[in-house]
Design an enzyme around this catalytic site. Structure first.
Site, PDB file in Angstrom:
ATOM      1  N   SER A 119       0.819  -1.204   0.000  1.00 40.52           N
ATOM      2  CA  SER A 119       0.000   0.000   0.000  1.00 40.52           C
ATOM      3  C   SER A 119       0.855   1.256   0.000  1.00 40.52           C
ATOM      4  O   SER A 119       0.337   2.345  -0.175  1.00 40.52           O
ATOM      5  CB  SER A 119      -0.938   0.004   1.204  1.00 40.52           C
ATOM      6  OG  SER A 119      -0.202  -0.195   2.388  1.00 40.52           O
ATOM      7  N   HIS A 140      -2.114  -2.622  -6.425  1.00 40.46           N
ATOM      8  CA  HIS A 140      -2.659  -2.248  -5.113  1.00 40.46           C
ATOM      9  C   HIS A 140      -4.187  -2.333  -5.122  1.00 40.46           C
ATOM     10  O   HIS A 140      -4.857  -1.497  -5.730  1.00 40.46           O
ATOM     11  CB  HIS A 140      -2.178  -0.824  -4.759  1.00 40.46           C
ATOM     12  CG  HIS A 140      -2.604  -0.374  -3.402  1.00 40.46           C
ATOM     13  ND1 HIS A 140      -2.848   0.935  -3.092  1.00 40.46           N
ATOM     14  CD2 HIS A 140      -2.853  -1.070  -2.259  1.00 40.46           C
ATOM     15  CE1 HIS A 140      -3.208   1.025  -1.837  1.00 40.46           C
ATOM     16  NE2 HIS A 140      -3.224  -0.176  -1.306  1.00 40.46           N
ATOM     17  N   GLU A 152      -4.899   0.072  -8.191  1.00 41.06           N
ATOM     18  CA  GLU A 152      -3.881   1.061  -8.528  1.00 41.06           C
ATOM     19  C   GLU A 152      -2.691   0.279  -9.078  1.00 41.06           C
ATOM     20  O   GLU A 152      -2.145  -0.566  -8.363  1.00 41.06           O
ATOM     21  CB  GLU A 152      -3.457   1.748  -7.219  1.00 41.06           C
ATOM     22  CG  GLU A 152      -3.414   3.225  -7.236  1.00 41.06           C
ATOM     23  CD  GLU A 152      -2.964   3.813  -5.889  1.00 41.06           C
ATOM     24  OE1 GLU A 152      -2.739   5.005  -5.879  1.00 41.06           O
ATOM     25  OE2 GLU A 152      -2.849   3.122  -4.862  1.00 41.06           O
ATOM     26  N   ASN A 190      -3.184   6.367  -1.013  1.00 40.57           N
ATOM     27  CA  ASN A 190      -2.829   6.641   0.381  1.00 40.57           C
ATOM     28  C   ASN A 190      -2.213   8.015   0.600  1.00 40.57           C
ATOM     29  O   ASN A 190      -2.213   8.521   1.719  1.00 40.57           O
ATOM     30  CB  ASN A 190      -1.934   5.530   0.921  1.00 40.57           C
ATOM     31  CG  ASN A 190      -2.779   4.334   1.298  1.00 40.57           C
ATOM     32  OD1 ASN A 190      -3.880   4.493   1.833  1.00 40.57           O
ATOM     33  ND2 ASN A 190      -2.311   3.139   0.996  1.00 40.57           N
TER      34      ASN A 190
END
Ligand code: CAA
Length: 283
Positions: A119, A140, A152, A190
């Protein structure tokens, strides 16, 4: 090279979800974990979710059985020798991932693509552990994997176009929408999500409002499916802290400073839903 057989490494929440969607899409899947208990737990979760899909008429009984037949548990990393793609989903620790990628590079067939569900750890650095950095990429997924539509795809510095296009095609086959992201701390998801969660924690820390009221503001005021503190508990406060640290170290900018309250909760072992306590209590 066509991708037919996938090994998913790590039978935790993310790994089990990834294995499930791969098997549902028709791939042969080896689900690997070093712990038999984790493998059983992951498999039971998959069985439960597939049974629910039959109940909800999203698949029929025959499809459920075929999906389960395509899923094989294993504790042998050597089984990767028959796979075309590996998706690693173990804990977020660079040393652990580096070791796994070095082993995979030795055992996996030359053509195999090695993907990581990290992540926030740098794909370029993971790739540098191997002799095939052009075939290493980030994939991801979002939690819960069977429900969330996004993947992702993160290109490391040396990821080839061929590898990127193969993973884009796999994501499509998994019925996910993919986005192309360059390797930068926190990627896109993130880098944006975690500072919002961290700010929500600062809002608790400074006594601006209660956790429940902060979540209500974001749920009803911004139409988020979960408030940021509920989401933080769901993701795991240790994971939130480690991602904030990656952002803080990676950009060297005080705007990413992890909230002291987040550090305190993690030190106390209040990690959210998985430990029964975070910003809320869970039975
Ligand atoms: N695993 C699998 N399926 C799940 C699930 C889980 N953990 N939790 C819920 N679901 C399924 C339910 O079974 C239900 O499906 P059906 O009823 O159709 O079978 C469906 O999701 C909706 O669930 P609910 O009605 O119980 O609850 P809800 O409408 O509130 O949805 C939710 C639950 C999908 C989790 C929703 O609250 C949501 O989207 N929350 C935000 C999730 C999010 O932001 N995820 C990203 C986290 S960040 C991340 O993953 C990246 C990272 O690196 C940290």
């Amino acid at each position: 090279m066509p991708i037919n057989k996938v090994m998913v490494i790590g039978a935790g929440q993310m790994g089990a979800g990834i294995a499930q969607v791969c098997a549902q899409a028709g791939y042969e899947v080896l689900l690997h974990d070093m712990s038999e208990e984790a493998l059983n737990k992951g498999f039971n979760k998959i069985k439960e979710l597939l049974a629910r899909s039959v109940e909800k008429e999203r698949m029929n009984e025959a499809e459920r059985e075929q999906t389960l037949n395509r899923l094989i548990p294993t504790m042998q990393l050597n089984d990767v020798a028959s796979c075309d793609l590996v998706i690693e989903a173990v804990l977020e620790n660079m040393e652990v991932k580096a070791k796994i990628f070095r082993q995979l590079d030795e055992i996996a067939p030359k053509h195999a693509i090695l993907a990581s569900n990290t992540s926030s750890l740098p794909i370029t650095e993971i790739a540098a552990e191997t002799n095939r950095p052009d075939q290493v990429i980030g994939m991801h997924f979002m939690n819960p994997v069977p429900v969330m539509n996004l993947v992702e795809i993160i290109r490391g510095l040396q990821t080839s176009d061929e590898t990127y296009l193969a993973i884009e095609a796999v994501s499509k086959k998994l019925q996910k929408v993919s986005v192309e992201v360059n390797d930068f701390p926190g990627f896109v998801s993130n880098r944006i999500l975690m500072p919002m969660i961290n700010e929500a924690i600062y809002t608790v820390y400074e006594g601006v409002a209660s956790p429940a009221d902060i979540d209500t503001v974001m749920k009803l005021g911004m139409n988020h499916p979960m408030g940021p503190l509920t989401l933080a508990d769901f993701i795991g406060l240790d994971t939130c802290l480690s991602i904030m640290e990656v952002l803080y170290d990676g950009f060297n900018d005080s705007k990413y400073r992890p909230c002291p309250l987040l550090r305190k909760y993690v030190k106390a072992g209040w990690l959210g839903k998985k430990t029964g306590k975070g910003f809320y209590e869970y039975s």
